[in-house]
Write a protein that holds these residues in place. Structure first.
Motif, PDB file in Angstrom:
ATOM      1  N   LYS A 159       7.003   7.040  -4.733  1.00 34.78           N
ATOM      2  CA  LYS A 159       7.381   6.238  -3.562  1.00 34.78           C
ATOM      3  C   LYS A 159       7.068   4.773  -3.826  1.00 34.78           C
ATOM      4  CE  LYS A 159       6.430   9.759  -0.016  1.00 34.78           C
ATOM      5  NZ  LYS A 159       5.608  10.091   1.184  1.00 34.78           N
ATOM      6  N   LEU A 160       7.791   3.923  -3.110  1.00 29.10           N
ATOM      7  CA  LEU A 160       7.519   2.491  -3.151  1.00 29.10           C
ATOM      8  C   LEU A 160       6.453   2.151  -2.117  1.00 29.10           C
ATOM      9  CD1 LEU A 160      11.241   1.349  -3.245  1.00 29.10           C
ATOM     10  CD2 LEU A 160       9.618   1.144  -5.133  1.00 29.10           C
ATOM     11  N   GLY A 161       5.569   1.207  -2.463  1.00 25.30           N
ATOM     12  CA  GLY A 161       4.563   0.761  -1.522  1.00 25.30           C
ATOM     13  C   GLY A 161       5.168  -0.045  -0.380  1.00 25.30           C
ATOM     14  N   LYS A 162       4.400  -0.156   0.708  1.00 22.18           N
ATOM     15  CA  LYS A 162       4.830  -0.910   1.887  1.00 22.18           C
ATOM     16  C   LYS A 162       4.050  -2.223   1.972  1.00 22.18           C
ATOM     17  CE  LYS A 162       5.671   3.363   4.495  1.00 22.18           C
ATOM     18  NZ  LYS A 162       5.282   4.135   5.703  1.00 22.18           N
ATOM     19  N   VAL A 163       4.763  -3.309   2.232  1.00 17.36           N
ATOM     20  CA  VAL A 163       4.120  -4.607   2.383  1.00 17.36           C
ATOM     21  C   VAL A 163       3.283  -4.600   3.658  1.00 17.36           C
ATOM     22  CG1 VAL A 163       4.504  -7.081   2.679  1.00 17.36           C
ATOM     23  CG2 VAL A 163       5.995  -5.758   1.171  1.00 17.36           C
ATOM     24  N   ASP A 205      -1.672   8.358   3.846  1.00 13.55           N
ATOM     25  CA  ASP A 205      -0.564   9.103   4.441  1.00 13.55           C
ATOM     26  C   ASP A 205      -0.933   9.659   5.807  1.00 13.55           C
ATOM     27  OD1 ASP A 205       0.987   8.584   2.215  1.00 13.55           O
ATOM     28  OD2 ASP A 205       0.640  10.539   1.280  1.00 13.55           O
ATOM     29  N   ARG A 206      -2.192   9.988   5.991  1.00 18.26           N
ATOM     30  CA  ARG A 206      -2.616  10.583   7.261  1.00 18.26           C
ATOM     31  C   ARG A 206      -2.769   9.554   8.367  1.00 18.26           C
ATOM     32  NH1 ARG A 206      -7.635  11.199   9.074  1.00 18.26           N
ATOM     33  NH2 ARG A 206      -8.556  10.887   7.009  1.00 18.26           N
ATOM     34  N   GLU A 215     -10.822  13.900   0.140  1.00 16.74           N
ATOM     35  CA  GLU A 215      -9.533  13.269   0.359  1.00 16.74           C
ATOM     36  C   GLU A 215      -9.400  12.033  -0.515  1.00 16.74           C
ATOM     37  OE1 GLU A 215      -7.071  13.178   4.455  1.00 16.74           O
ATOM     38  OE2 GLU A 215      -8.693  11.709   4.361  1.00 16.74           O
ATOM     39  N   ARG A 216      -8.286  11.943  -1.241  1.00 20.37           N
ATOM     40  CA  ARG A 216      -8.025  10.770  -2.069  1.00 20.37           C
ATOM     41  C   ARG A 216      -7.476   9.629  -1.212  1.00 20.37           C
ATOM     42  NH1 ARG A 216      -3.515  12.492  -5.733  1.00 20.37           N
ATOM     43  NH2 ARG A 216      -2.833  13.263  -3.702  1.00 20.37           N
ATOM     44  N   PHE A 217      -7.417   8.441  -1.798  1.00 18.39           N
ATOM     45  CA  PHE A 217      -6.916   7.274  -1.076  1.00 18.39           C
ATOM     46  C   PHE A 217      -5.532   7.542  -0.489  1.00 18.39           C
ATOM     47  CE2 PHE A 217      -4.384   3.389  -0.930  1.00 18.39           C
ATOM     48  CZ  PHE A 217      -5.174   2.572  -0.134  1.00 18.39           C
ATOM     49  N   LEU A 218      -4.625   8.092  -1.312  1.00 21.50           N
ATOM     50  CA  LEU A 218      -3.268   8.329  -0.822  1.00 21.50           C
ATOM     51  C   LEU A 218      -3.237   9.344   0.309  1.00 21.50           C
ATOM     52  CD1 LEU A 218      -0.978   8.360  -3.995  1.00 21.50           C
ATOM     53  CD2 LEU A 218      -1.101   6.636  -2.200  1.00 21.50           C
ATOM     54  N   ASP A 219      -4.109  10.350   0.239  1.00 21.29           N
ATOM     55  CA  ASP A 219      -4.160  11.337   1.312  1.00 21.29           C
ATOM     56  C   ASP A 219      -4.536  10.670   2.632  1.00 21.29           C
ATOM     57  OD1 ASP A 219      -3.630  13.364  -0.561  1.00 21.29           O
ATOM     58  OD2 ASP A 219      -5.760  13.577  -1.019  1.00 21.29           O
ATOM     59  N   THR A 220      -5.552   9.827   2.564  1.00 28.86           N
ATOM     60  CA  THR A 220      -5.987   9.128   3.765  1.00 28.86           C
ATOM     61  C   THR A 220      -4.913   8.174   4.265  1.00 28.86           C
ATOM     62  OG1 THR A 220      -8.296   9.277   3.055  1.00 28.86           O
ATOM     63  CG2 THR A 220      -7.783   7.645   4.739  1.00 28.86           C
ATOM     64  N   LEU A 233       0.836  -1.199   0.000  1.00 27.48           N
ATOM     65  CA  LEU A 233       0.000   0.000   0.000  1.00 27.48           C
ATOM     66  C   LEU A 233       0.873   1.251   0.000  1.00 27.48           C
ATOM     67  CD1 LEU A 233      -2.772  -0.839   2.654  1.00 27.48           C
ATOM     68  CD2 LEU A 233      -2.918  -1.037   0.165  1.00 27.48           C
ATOM     69  N   GLY A 234       0.358   2.310  -0.616  1.00 25.62           N
ATOM     70  CA  GLY A 234       0.999   3.615  -0.540  1.00 25.62           C
ATOM     71  C   GLY A 234       2.020   3.921  -1.609  1.00 25.62           C
TER      72      GLY A 234
END
Length: 557
Positions: free
Chosen positions: A489-493, A529-530, A522-527, A480-481
């Motif tokens: 950025k690379l996603g995190k397992v 990251d928060r 808020e987009r998926f990435l915004d959420t 994700l992410g």
């Protein structure tokens, strides 16, 4: 777009004849399989799980309608009536006969196409933004320089047998849409005090060891790009590892030396070539740039488009801002639910060629998201384009949405794959087949790869899915992410892998966590990251006893 001159045509025709003779000698037993292997790879011919796979080059993603019609003809005549567009802009045929490839190459040559350097440890296809030349946020059109670099890389004798394959991407826009941070060399065109140049990024890549590239030069005058890239390649060719294919990419060399030491090596090498015959002259740039002049745009007045809901949805997701008033760029989706992402039939190719001729000056683009773009469509004709695209199965309004999945062919075709990709994509599309729900979820990229080679770019998907092998069974690891763009950025397992049957449920749980926690607009990435990864991880594994059961892929990550 660029047109062949007499030298180009002679070069390609001689290559076709050469490979035809190599195939003849192989069939006659004059060449062993081992001797023939590098020769066929140099012509884009692989041997895959069930049949040969033939990869056709689409340099920096640009094509005209005549070329697409030829691809349709070739796919129908020599294959099974369809092809697959890849994340490198190229087209793959999955079922050709080896004996037919010289004839295919001859037909491609007639419309200025080839398969040169689409495989092997060489300089691969130069890629760029699918909206190059028309993007509203474009700083500099990258296509002339991409073409100059294509000519420089083609048959370059010094770099025909590199330690591993080598990929270059160029971006000329404010927002990077060419995944430049994850290429062997990524180039950002920029203007500083009226001077045009490049930020040069080296050592990026996905695959088994995903790494975001590092800047080795913040500003390089555009005239020096060939000599500077040649210096980078010479350092790599000299010091890149050849004893271990998994550690042979330039990203490993950059990490081993450190970016500062690597930069010193490149600068020392460049000192020998700087200002020499590799310098691009203004006359040479102008010669190539003349092939990329703007078409004859018309003055278009105010337009009232139909209020049809389905059409409006398509406008929202599949059309894009254009630098010319009254025009739009249109993305034709190759992500119809139930169809392998990136696949296109011969009939559809011909339909797209007709659309390009009628509405987009006879040209089209291929994106690394595996879609087709009509770059120059009058806004007054968008409704007609939508109707015709819909009739051809090319108007799914899911660009940038969850079901607009990037997906490699996976275990259904590829010898390298650990698991199948296409069935996972179609299962997720089936689960999220409600357009109202998709539009409510909003922008989200889901990318799937069938193995660690990451042809599906899973590392940079907001949701990434990687096929892994566990005791000869197919499982799927989720990240994700991840993201492309300026903030790549690379996603995190998130944890242990899932079975194929569990994947739609896992994705649905991830989406529910997002919808429950997002703030307005808020987009998926915004959420993500928060709130971080833990709420997603907790929901996905809720009630699932995994304890110490972490597969080897997760531990390695």
């Amino acid at each position: 777009m660029y047109k062949y001159d007499a030298i180009d045509r002679q070069l390609i025709n001689e290559r076709v004849a050469q490979f035809g003779d190599q195939v003849r000698r192989w069939k006659a037993g004059e060449l062993s399989d081992d001797e023939f292997r590098p020769l066929r790879l140099q012509n884009g011919l692989y041997i895959q799980r069930h049949a040969p796979m033939f990869r056709i080059a689409v340099p920096y993603g640009m094509m005209n309608s005549a070329q697409l019609r030829t691809l349709a003809k070739v796919a129908r005549k020599y294959d099974r009536g369809y092809g697959h567009f890849t994340t490198r802009h190229n087209l793959q045929l999955n079922w050709p006969k080896v004996e037919d490839v010289p004839a295919i190459l001859a037909e491609l040559a007639e419309v200025e196409m080839h398969a040169i350097q689409t495989s092997g440890n060489c300089l691969r296809n130069i890629t760029t933004d699918q909206f190059a030349g028309v993007a509203a946020d474009e700083i500099i059109d990258p296509r002339p320089l991409a073409e100059i670099m294509r000519q420089w890389t083609t048959f370059h004798p010094e770099f025909a047998f590199l330690p591993r394959k080598f990929k270059i991407a160029i971006s000329g826009t404010q927002e990077d849409r060419a995944v430049t941070w994850f290429h062997d060399i990524g180039l950002h065109l920029k203007q500083v005090d009226g001077q045009v140049g490049f930020t040069v990024i080296v050592g990026g890549g996905l695959g088994r060891t995903p790494i975001r590239g590092e800047i080795v030069r913040d500003f390089l005058p555009w005239q020096d790009i060939l000599s500077y890239c040649e210096a980078i390649l010479r350092v790599y060719n000299r010091y890149g590892r050849r004893d271990n294919a998994y550690k042979a990419r330039i990203k490993i060399l950059v990490q081993a030396l450190g970016v500062d030491a690597f930069r010193e090596q490149v600068e020392a090498e460049w000192a020998h070539g700087r200002g020499g015959p590799m310098t691009i002259t203004q006359a040479e740039y102008d010669r190539v740039a003349a092939h990329f002049t703007a078409p004859a745009y018309e003055t278009v007045g105010a337009i009232d488009l139909p209020a049809d809901k389905a059409f409006q949805r398509w406008l929202e997701r599949n059309t894009h801002a254009h630098k010319a008033a009254g025009y739009a760029a249109v993305t034709l989706s190759l992500k119809q639910h139930g169809v392998a992402p990136g696949d296109i039939t011969s009939d559809q190719m011909e339909a797209v060629a007709d659309l390009a001729d009628r509405y987009s000056f006879g040209e089209l683009r291929i994106s690394h998201e595996q879609n087709i773009i009509l770059a120059d469509v009058k806004k007054s004709e968008l409704f007609e384009v939508w109707e015709k695209a819909k009739a051809a199965g090319l108007a799914t309004p899911n660009i940038g949405l969850l079901t607009g999945i990037i997906c490699c062919p996976g275990g259904d075709f590829c010898d390298l794959a650990n698991a199948k990709s296409i069935p996972i994509a179609t299962a997720i599309q089936a689960r999220f087949d409600d357009l109202d729900y998709l539009f409510d979820i909003g922008d989200i990229d889901l990318n799937i790869s069938g193995c660690m080679n990451a042809c599906g770019h899973h590392h940079v998907g907001h949701i990434g899915v990687l096929g892994v092998d566990k005791n000869n069974d197919e499982f799927y690891q989720v990240t994700l992410g991840g993201r492309q763009g300026n903030d790549a950025k690379l996603g995190k397992v998130i944890g242990p892998s899932f079975s194929a049957n569990e994947m739609p449920d896992a994705v649905e749980k991830i989406i529910k966590v997002y919808l429950e926690n997002r703030h307005a607009d808020e987009r998926f990435l915004d959420t993500f990251d928060r709130i971080g990864i833990d709420p997603f991880k907790n929901r996905v594994y809720e009630g699932r006893a995994h304890g110490k059961a972490k597969n080897a892929e997760v531990e390695a990550a």
